[in-house]
Design a protein around this motif. Structure first.
Motif, PDB file in Angstrom:
ATOM      1  N   THR A   1      -4.834  -9.003   2.354  1.00 39.89           N
ATOM      2  CA  THR A   1      -5.559  -7.782   2.717  1.00 39.89           C
ATOM      3  C   THR A   1      -5.100  -7.305   4.098  1.00 39.89           C
ATOM      4  O   THR A   1      -5.136  -8.080   5.070  1.00 39.89           O
ATOM      5  CB  THR A   1      -7.069  -8.037   2.724  1.00 39.89           C
ATOM      6  N   GLU A   2      -4.687  -6.019   4.191  1.00 37.74           N
ATOM      7  CA  GLU A   2      -4.270  -5.424   5.454  1.00 37.74           C
ATOM      8  C   GLU A   2      -5.162  -4.226   5.752  1.00 37.74           C
ATOM      9  O   GLU A   2      -5.528  -3.460   4.863  1.00 37.74           O
ATOM     10  CB  GLU A   2      -2.811  -4.978   5.387  1.00 37.74           C
ATOM     11  N   THR A   3      -5.485  -4.075   7.032  1.00 38.45           N
ATOM     12  CA  THR A   3      -6.289  -2.938   7.481  1.00 38.45           C
ATOM     13  C   THR A   3      -5.366  -1.845   8.014  1.00 38.45           C
ATOM     14  O   THR A   3      -4.504  -2.119   8.870  1.00 38.45           O
ATOM     15  CB  THR A   3      -7.276  -3.361   8.579  1.00 38.45           C
ATOM     16  N   ARG A   4      -5.564  -0.658   7.550  1.00 39.73           N
ATOM     17  CA  ARG A   4      -4.715   0.457   7.967  1.00 39.73           C
ATOM     18  C   ARG A   4      -5.605   1.623   8.468  1.00 39.73           C
ATOM     19  O   ARG A   4      -6.748   1.786   8.027  1.00 39.73           O
ATOM     20  CB  ARG A   4      -3.840   0.933   6.819  1.00 39.73           C
TER      21      ARG A   4
ATOM     22  N   THR B   1     -10.126   4.502   8.748  1.00 43.51           N
ATOM     23  CA  THR B   1      -9.694   3.092   8.625  1.00 43.51           C
ATOM     24  C   THR B   1     -10.051   2.569   7.230  1.00 43.51           C
ATOM     25  O   THR B   1     -11.189   2.747   6.768  1.00 43.51           O
ATOM     26  CB  THR B   1     -10.376   2.225   9.694  1.00 43.51           C
ATOM     27  N   TYR B   2      -9.124   1.847   6.608  1.00 50.55           N
ATOM     28  CA  TYR B   2      -9.337   1.325   5.262  1.00 50.55           C
ATOM     29  C   TYR B   2      -8.480   0.070   5.061  1.00 50.55           C
ATOM     30  O   TYR B   2      -7.602  -0.241   5.878  1.00 50.55           O
ATOM     31  CB  TYR B   2      -8.996   2.379   4.215  1.00 50.55           C
ATOM     32  N   THR B   3      -8.769  -0.686   3.981  1.00 46.92           N
ATOM     33  CA  THR B   3      -8.003  -1.904   3.669  1.00 46.92           C
ATOM     34  C   THR B   3      -7.229  -1.710   2.379  1.00 46.92           C
ATOM     35  O   THR B   3      -7.681  -1.009   1.463  1.00 46.92           O
ATOM     36  CB  THR B   3      -8.937  -3.110   3.507  1.00 46.92           C
ATOM     37  N   VAL B   4      -6.099  -2.411   2.303  1.00 50.94           N
ATOM     38  CA  VAL B   4      -5.267  -2.389   1.096  1.00 50.94           C
ATOM     39  C   VAL B   4      -4.793  -3.801   0.795  1.00 50.94           C
ATOM     40  O   VAL B   4      -4.699  -4.653   1.682  1.00 50.94           O
ATOM     41  CB  VAL B   4      -4.053  -1.449   1.275  1.00 50.94           C
ATOM     42  N   GLU B   5      -4.528  -4.068  -0.491  1.00 52.29           N
ATOM     43  CA  GLU B   5      -3.972  -5.349  -0.922  1.00 52.29           C
ATOM     44  C   GLU B   5      -2.458  -5.218  -0.981  1.00 52.29           C
ATOM     45  O   GLU B   5      -1.928  -4.426  -1.758  1.00 52.29           O
ATOM     46  CB  GLU B   5      -4.530  -5.744  -2.288  1.00 52.29           C
ATOM     47  N   VAL B   6      -1.789  -6.038  -0.181  1.00 52.51           N
ATOM     48  CA  VAL B   6      -0.338  -5.945  -0.071  1.00 52.51           C
ATOM     49  C   VAL B   6       0.304  -7.163  -0.739  1.00 52.51           C
ATOM     50  O   VAL B   6      -0.018  -8.308  -0.396  1.00 52.51           O
ATOM     51  CB  VAL B   6       0.091  -5.865   1.406  1.00 52.51           C
TER      52      VAL B   6
END
Length: 596
Positions: A378-381, A396-401
């Motif tokens: 999980t990364e916060t962008r 600000t949001y999170t994505v699964e990388v």
């Protein structure tokens, strides 16, 4: 072999010889008056000494335990109770011949034909007969070698039979002297005494193994009747012998000389040669120094393998995870010596290195395998933008990388030498391998102190408390487990035909007893299927796990079956009972588990 039980003893249908249940050793008892009689003192002491030896021989006969029930009636409650307990009996005597059939080959058929033709003509030629006897003696010795390991299994039974024969002889002798003391007039000459002693012996056998007396006093009463019955017959025979004594003595003397000469020439040399070849043929033929040195060379190869495994992470660096699936490294030194002797007969340390390396590569298989898994983190962008009015906004949001996760699997398989022997030796070599394993090459002293060398024939037993056996699942579990007491530890072994390692033993017992459907797995694999329970809640039938007993791939390295009262049955070396409260097992204890 089928057996029928008669009056407190077992009798083989084949041999018709009595076979006692475990612990059932009957012996004459003596009154104080008999003990103080100087006439009976010497035969009495011999009878007691023989009976003591019989009890010791009886104790050495292998025992088996069978689950039995005892039904009692409680008068207060009016209910019947059933108690389960183990009844110990003598293990049935193994067959006296090898159980496997010897294949007939053309050379053997030809040899039998030659023997037949020689026998038809040897009476006409003393030289041919002597040579034929010698050849048959050599073949007899070779046959003895092949059946030697069965001889070792039969040894306790031979010793018991010998002790029983000596006891019968000593007790009959005592009864004879007692009868001689009580009936001096009926034994007036050697012939009548001999006849009466035979009658006493016959009556004694009937008393001992049939319905009759059990004490010296009672036996003496029965033998007195036998003495009186034979007295008149013996007297008639005596009169005939006295009238014809000269002719009878001459005939007996000539017959004895002829029989002695025949047996001395043909039998003694054959038996001596056969017995000598039996001992030699079951022994390691190489020098002790070479046998020990070769085993040390094999241990050096195992140490190098362990060092290679220890350095895996430096040799294969950069992996995210290392997973180890390792069998134990080690071997029974007698197995190695037996294998090399069966295959090479005689070997020197300098000549066997290539064979050692080849065997080592077949026993141990080390493999490494890379696995790449796609995992996600999980990364916060944060996204930033400016609207029409010039205001700045951020989101600000999170994505699964996805990313690659690298795992290195390290696997070591240990295929025990005894298992390799089945496919790497010829039929004849494998027979000899079995002989050497059974006798330890007649050199059990070679590897004293080696932790992998089994303490042959000895194991720790334990009597399960009867209350624990009221649980039918636990009773079935123990009944199956105790079949294999004394079996050696064999890496990778998972059945009675190969013997067991720790997890192979527990898996087999769980499955064969019907308590839990367990396929062959590791100690860690058994733990993964069990529900972990606190030590204070452990009960008979639970599984106990240990860690760090060797460099295993998982946390669990050893497993046993808990039987209560701080005891377990497990595949150590050999399979036996052990206390889990010793410092070693306390140090390596991991957990208790329950299979439902």
């Amino acid at each position: 072999m089928k057996r029928k039980r008669i009056r407190g003893c077992f009798m083989s249908r084949k041999s018709k010889r009595p076979f006692r249940p475990a612990g059932k050793v009957s012996r004459l008892t003596f009154t104080e008056e008999e003990r103080s009689d100087p006439i009976l003192e010497k035969p009495l002491k011999k009878a007691e000494k023989a009976a003591d030896k019989l009890e010791k021989a009886q104790a050495k006969v292998p025992k088996i335990k069978s689950l039995a029930t005892e039904r009692t009636f409680d008068a207060k409650t009016g209910k019947a109770k059933v108690r389960l307990y183990f009844e110990e009996t003598d293990k049935p005597k193994p067959p006296s011949k090898l159980s496997h059939a010897v294949k007939t080959i053309p050379q053997r058929e030809l040899l039998n034909k030659i023997h037949k033709e020689i026998r038809e003509s040897e009476q006409d030629n003393v030289g041919v007969e002597a040579a034929h006897k010698t050849e048959q003696g050599i073949e007899f010795g070779a046959g003895r070698v092949l059946s030697a390991y069965r001889s070792h299994k039969l040894r306790p039974y031979r010793q018991l039979a010998k002790a029983e024969k000596q006891t019968v002889k000593a007790e009959v002798n005592y009864l004879y002297h007692k009868s001689l003391r009580d009936n001096p007039d009926s034994m007036t000459n050697p012939i009548s005494r001999w006849q009466q002693k035979q009658a006493i012996k016959k009556q004694y056998i009937a008393n001992r193994y049939g319905k009759g007396a059990k004490t010296a006093h009672q036996a003496a009463k029965n033998t007195k009747v036998a003495v009186q019955k034979t007295a008149s017959a013996a007297e008639k025979i005596t009169q005939f012998l006295v009238r014809n004594k000269k002719g009878i003595l001459i005939a007996l003397g000539i017959g004895a000389v002829i029989m002695f000469l025949i047996s001395a020439v043909s039998s003694c040399s054959i038996m001596l040669e056969g017995g000598f070849q039996s001992v030699v043929g079951t022994s390691y033929t190489s020098e002790d120094e070479d046998i020990v040195a070769v085993d040390e060379d094999y241990e050096a190869l195992e140490r190098a393998l362990q060092e290679r495994i220890d350095n895996i992470e430096s040799q294969y660096s950069g992996y995210d995870e290392y997973q180890y699936h390792l069998d134990e490294i080690g071997h029974n030194p007698f197995t190695l010596a037996s294998y090399l002797t069966a295959k090479l007969q005689v070997y020197k340390r300098s000549e066997v290195q290539a064979e050692l390396r080849a065997l080592f590569d077949q026993q141990y298989t080390l493999t490494v395998r890379e696995e790449v898994q796609v995992r996600y983190r999980t990364e916060t962008r944060t996204d930033t933008w400016t609207d029409e009015d010039g205001n700045t906004h951020s989101d600000t949001y999170t994505v699964e990388v996805p990313y690659d996760y690298y795992i290195l699997h390290v696997t070591l398989k240990n295929k025990d030498i005894s298992i390799l022997a089945e496919s790497h030796l010829t039929d004849e070599q494998h027979k000899m391998f079995g002989v050497y394993m059974e006798t330890q090459g007649n050199k059990p002293y070679l590897f004293e102190g080696n932790i992998y060398a089994p303490n042959k024939g000895e194991y720790t037993d334990y009597d399960i408390p009867p209350d624990a056996l009221t649980d039918p699942d636990f009773a079935a579990l123990i009944k199956e487990a105790e079949k294999y007491l004394g079996y050696p530890y064999v890496w990778g072994g998972s059945s009675p035909s190969t013997s067991f390692d720790c997890s192979g033993f527990v898996s087999w017992v769980l499955n064969q007893s019907g308590v839990y459907p367990m396929s062959r797995t590791t100690a860690q694999g058994i733990f993964n299927q069990a529900a972990k329970i606190p030590p204070n809640e452990a009960r008979p039938g639970d599984i106990i796990f240990f860690t760090g007993t060797y460099a295993s791939s998982g946390a669990v390295s050893h497993v046993g079956i808990y039987v209560g009262n701080g005891m377990m049955i497990h595949c150590g070396n050999p399979i036996q009972y052990a206390s889990v409260t010793t410092p070693y097992w306390i140090e390596h204890f991991y957990a208790y588990g329950r299979l439902n």
